[in-house]
Each structure stands twice: as structure tokens, then as C-alpha cells.
Design a protein around this motif. Structure first.
Motif, PDB file in Angstrom:
ATOM      1  N   ALA A  76       0.838  -1.208   0.000  1.00 36.69           N
ATOM      2  CA  ALA A  76       0.000   0.000   0.000  1.00 36.69           C
ATOM      3  C   ALA A  76       0.868   1.250   0.000  1.00 36.69           C
ATOM      4  N   GLY A  77       1.972   1.211   0.737  1.00 35.12           N
ATOM      5  CA  GLY A  77       2.872   2.355   0.775  1.00 35.12           C
ATOM      6  C   GLY A  77       3.505   2.639  -0.579  1.00 35.12           C
ATOM      7  N   LEU A  78       3.933   1.584  -1.272  1.00 31.98           N
ATOM      8  CA  LEU A  78       4.524   1.762  -2.599  1.00 31.98           C
ATOM      9  C   LEU A  78       3.488   2.267  -3.594  1.00 31.98           C
ATOM     10  N   GLY A  79       2.256   1.751  -3.487  1.00 32.46           N
ATOM     11  CA  GLY A  79       1.192   2.228  -4.365  1.00 32.46           C
ATOM     12  C   GLY A  79       0.863   3.687  -4.122  1.00 32.46           C
ATOM     13  N   ALA A  80       0.804   4.083  -2.851  1.00 29.18           N
ATOM     14  CA  ALA A  80       0.523   5.481  -2.518  1.00 29.18           C
ATOM     15  C   ALA A  80       1.658   6.385  -3.000  1.00 29.18           C
ATOM     16  N   LEU A  81       2.891   5.930  -2.846  1.00 28.62           N
ATOM     17  CA  LEU A  81       4.033   6.715  -3.307  1.00 28.62           C
ATOM     18  C   LEU A  81       3.987   6.907  -4.819  1.00 28.62           C
ATOM     19  N   ALA A  82       3.654   5.825  -5.539  1.00 29.56           N
ATOM     20  CA  ALA A  82       3.562   5.919  -6.999  1.00 29.56           C
ATOM     21  C   ALA A  82       2.451   6.874  -7.419  1.00 29.56           C
TER      22      ALA A  82
END
Length: 202
Positions: A76-82
Motif C-alpha cells: 500500500a505504501g509503494l502504491g501510494a508513493l507511486a
């Protein structure tokens, strides 16, 4: 008498006589004067929504189905960052390519239509247009930024942040539910207005 019968029902076992079980059931179902619930209709509605939410997503006290575990989930963190980086890189008026299947099929905006452009406008300093695209952009962009930060900060800081969130779970749960159902209600009202008045989709 009623107290003892209620205790009897809680401690029910197969050895209790049928007559006692029937009497206990009757006693515990009789409404007693002076014990009527003082909750307002709005509070009862809130609790009903919370129970329905728990049935779908799990309770906040269940460590295996934590309502806030997505805050500290690496995917979820990587998706939010992207998403934040994409919103910062794309033009504030959008890329010109419709990606919403709901809008493509119905011609109406889904509850999330305009969010990416709202994020982009806010990140580019065009705050008025960001609000026009989607008012929830001002709420969700900081949330996605927080989720993205959990991927970048050291492990010790991430654990401290997680403990801070879990310690305030009761208060954050109200904010969480308000955000979720407010977002759904906004989307439903916007769809109805666009369908009735024939306004152009975002």
C-alpha cells in the motif's frame, strides 16, 4: 429474580431443565421500565454502520484484520508513493486519457472521478481548481502522503508511528468511518445530480 435468570441464561448448559430455559428466555426478553436506551437515532445509526463495517473489514481490535494495517503495509505504501509521484508529474488538467470504466459505460462520474487531477492541482499550487475537481482531494492526498512516508522512514520510526496510531484507535476509527461513508455519500449525491441535471462528466 430477573438478575438471577439472566445469569442462568448466560451459564446455559444442556443439564438445565426445559422449563427453566423457557422462563429464563421470557424474563430476559421482557423490557424493563427505566432501562430504555438513551442513544439518539443518529448514534444508533452510527453503531449500525460500524457493525456492518466490522462484518466486511474486521474489527479494530482484531490484530489479524486491523482497520489501520493498510497504513503500514509495504505494498500500500509503494502504491501510494507511486500515485503521489504520478499526480505531481502529470499536468493539472489531466492526461487527456479517460481511465474510469464506470464513466466510460455510463457517462457519469464515479465517486473517485477527479481525484488524481485534484491531487495534481493541489501539488502544483492550483488549490481552487483542485477543490473543483474533487473536494476530498484535500483529505486523501495527506493520507496517501502519510502512507507513502511509512515506506521511506526508518524501521524504528515506522514502529513508533504504528504504536501511536494503534494507541488512538478508538478516536481514529470515528475519523476513518466518517471519511469512508462521507466519500461514498458524496459520490452517490454527485452521480444523482449529474444524472438528473444532465451536467457534463468530469
Amino acid at each position: 429474580m430477573f438478575v438471577s435468570l439472566r445469569r442462568l441464561r448466560r451459564n446455559f448448559c444442556l443439564t438445565v431443565a426445559p422449563g427453566e430455559r423457557t422462563l429464563s428466555a421470557i424474563a430476559t426478553s421482557i423490557p424493563l421500565p427505566g432501562l430504555r436506551s438513551t442513544e439518539s437515532p443518529a448514534t444508533r445509526l452510527w453503531h449500525a454502520l460500524a457493525r456492518c463495517h466490522d462484518l466486511v473489514f474486521g474489527t479494530a481490535t482484531d490484530p489479524t484484520r486491523d482497520l489501520y494495517s493498510f497504513l503500514f503495509n509495504r505494498k500500500a505504501g509503494l502504491g501510494a508513493l507511486a500515485l503521489v509521484l504520478l499526480a505531481a508529474a502529470m499536468p493539472s488538467q489531466g492526461a487527456g486519457v479517460p481511465i474510469c470504466l464506470f464513466r466510460y459505460l455510463t457517462g457519469l462520474p464515479c465517486p473517485g472521478c477527479g481525484l488524481t487531477r485534484s491531487f495534481s492541482c493541489i501539488l502544483h499550487g492550483d488549490f481552487a481548481r483542485g477543490y473543483d475537481y474533487h473536494p476530498f482531494g484535500y483529505v486523501l492526498l495527506p493520507l496517501f502522503a502519510l502512507i507513502a512516508v511509512t515506506v521511506l522512514i526508518p524501521e524504528s520510526s515506522r514502529i513508533q508511528l504504528e504504536e501511536l496510531v494503534r494507541a488512538r484507535q478508538a478516536h481514529l476509527r470515528h475519523i476513518y468511518l466518517t471519511l469512508i461513508y462521507g466519500f461514498i455519500a458524496f459520490g452517490a449525491v454527485r452521480i444523482a445530480v449529474y444524472a438528473v441535471q444532465g451536467l457534463h462528466a468530469l
